[in-house]
Scaffold this motif. Structure first.
Motif: not given
Length: 546
Positions: A290-307
């Motif tokens: 899981f990754v998150y950012s409190e800076q605008e615009p903000g993001l809370v997400a989950q990593v689904k794929q890494v290449t």
């Protein structure tokens, strides 16, 4: 034309261009008789010189320009000498063999020595059904297989039984080894007898690096006080520092969108927004992190794929909102929201939860289990087990069936069931005692409490398996439990590595730490470390102040 340089290391080969540039020299007509394979290295090098036939005069005046390939042999001999010089002789304590029955084959090119007193202690520990007794019997089988067709008075190759990773030799104590220690220690104690053996080996073999390996801290302290080199058995150590353990979530840097959003792609599918980003941070991410950012615009997400330097992020479901409650429970902080996303994801077969007391590990796991068993019927049964390691003294024999014996260890289960039952029916008309009792009976009918002592050989299909207090399990015990999973089964491991009660286990060698590290990055597994306690303000303050 200059000659190509010789390989700089053993096993290196010339490139195709270098081969083309090399001058083609006619090999001399002198014949070297091959050395006998039974000769030593020295004789193999000197014997051929006596049988070299004289070269013709034409070749004597025009010697070949290509030098003889003697440099790789010199490198090989130097490497072999260095390997022998760095070889160690490890003397094993009994607790190492009882901790890991395969430890004999984990020392690579080094030799292993077993004192006679260790064999005596193994014989005393082989009876019973415990993990220690099982390991003692397995070690005896390994020793029997190694010594079946070999002379026990000589060194036995550890790879003779098929363990090719072990390149050293096994030695037994076949004669009395007595040495005067700097401090007098009574001989009736097994630990002191082992110290005498190690000290005697050091005096008899001053050219070897003799090291004692023990899981007992006091044993290692006594050895250091006597000037004996000693080490802990570290093969099962996943991490040297628990602070380096994978947490399952990370905060994105402030310049993330400036460095990773230049060629970003986004799309929506099934109500979820996906972002495909690229940049230097993508290589460090793990799948299902899981990754998150409190800076605008903000993001809370989950990593689904890494290449390589690209990653696909997907937004997650907000379980902090009441409309997304799980059996009446909502997430109270960011990490609990991450945990519920893993627990409620049917594609995530293995979930591990770490956190101190009061962070909600058991409550979240049980709420998601009840929802997916009774409401969505994704699983047909909930199985709960835990390591029965007491904090204080034993209370003695417990009568009754398997579930009745496990009942005293499942107090946390009853507490959380009460919270979940009241929370789910608080706004309904089922608050009278009769309906409440019937509902609890229905819930308990779908929950089975099992002991880990009877897990070997079983296969669970379409079950929601909860392993509580998993920090007290060894990596081998954890493997035994996780491999019980059949089709459609989800396993949740929970624990706090700061509360380990099992002897010889540390934060770095716990089975919970082991599975967190090994399952990291697998697409069907997830992990999250819960940071903030939500039990009560008193419990939160106690965790910080006490």
């Amino acid at each position: 034309m200059p000659l190509p340089t010789l390989p700089s290391k053993l096993g290196a080969t010339l490139s195709a261009d270098e081969i083309k540039q090399a001058p083609k020299a006619t090999p001399p007509k002198s014949v070297l008789m091959p050395a006998s394979p039974t000769l030593s290295t020295q004789s193999a090098q000197t014997a051929p010189k006596k049988v070299v036939s004289p070269a013709p005069a034409s070749q004597a005046t025009n010697p070949p320009t290509t030098p003889q390939p003697t440099a790789p042999k010199a490198v090989e001999n130097t490497t072999a000498v260095a390997s022998v010089a760095n070889k160690k002789l490890f003397v094993l304590d009994t607790n190492v063999l009882l901790h890991d029955s395969n430890c004999l084959f984990k020392f690579e090119e080094h030799d292993v020595f077993i004192p006679m007193i260790v064999l005596e202690e193994l014989d005393h520990q082989k009876k019973g059904l415990s993990e220690v007794a099982r390991n003692a019997r397995q070690v005896s089988r390994h020793l029997e297989a190694l010594t079946a067709e070999h002379d026990i008075t000589q060194g036995i190759a550890l790879n003779s039984a098929g363990h090719i990773e072990a390149r050293g030799q096994l030695f037994f104590q076949t004669t009395a080894l007595n040495a005067k220690l700097p401090i007098h220690l009574p001989m009736g104690v097994a630990d002191n007898a082992i110290l005498h053996v190690v000290h005697a080996l050091k005096q008899q073999h001053p050219d070897k690096h003799v090291v004692m390996v023990s899981k007992d801290i006091n044993m290692r302290l006594k050895a250091r006080a006597l000037g004996i080199p000693t080490e802990d058995y570290k093969h099962d150590h996943v991490l040297d520092d628990s602070d380096l353990l994978y947490e399952g979530a990370r905060e994105l840097p402030e310049d993330f969108w400036q460095t990773h959003g230049n060629q970003m792609e986004s799309w929506q599918q099934g109500g979820i927004t996906f972002y495909k980003v690229q940049g230097p941070l993508c290589a460090e991410l793990s799948v299902n992190e899981f990754v998150y950012s409190e800076q605008e615009p903000g993001l809370v997400a989950q990593v689904k794929q890494v290449t390589h330097h690209k990653a696909v992020l997907a937004t997650i479901r907000d379980y902090s909102h009441s409309k997304n409650n799980v059996w009446g429970i909502t997430a109270r902080n960011r990490e609990q929201n991450f945990a519920l996303n893993l627990l409620m994801n049917p594609d995530c077969d293995f979930v591990s939860l770490l956190g101190q007391a009061g962070t909600g590990k058991t409550l979240l796991a049980l709420a998601s289990a009840l929802t997916q068993t009774l409401e969505t019927q994704l699983y047909n049964e909930i199985i709960i087990t835990r390591a029965t390691v007491p904090v204080g003294d034993e209370i003695g024999f417990l009568p009754g069936t398997e579930e009745e014996k496990m009942a005293p260890w499942m107090g946390a289960l009853e507490d959380n069931l009460e919270v979940l039952h009241l929370g789910n029916n608080r706004l309904s008309a089922l608050n009278n005692d009769a309906n409440r009792n019937s509902t609890m009976d229905m819930i308990r009918a779908h929950i089975k409490i099992k002991s880990m002592s009877f897990m070997r050989g079983r296969t669970f299909q379409n079950k929601f398996l909860i392993i509580d207090e998993a920090q007290n399990l060894t990596p081998k015990q954890m493997k035994t439990l996780v491999t019980r999973a059949g089709p459609g089964t989800k396993i949740v491991c929970m624990g706090n590595i700061a509360q380990i009660d099992t002897p010889y286990l540390t934060e770095g060698s716990s089975g919970l730490t082991y599975v967190v590290d090994r399952f990291k990055g697998w697409p069907h597994a997830g992990h999250i470390t819960l940071q903030r306690g939500e039990r009560s303000r008193l419990a939160d303050y106690a965790n910080e102040a006490l």
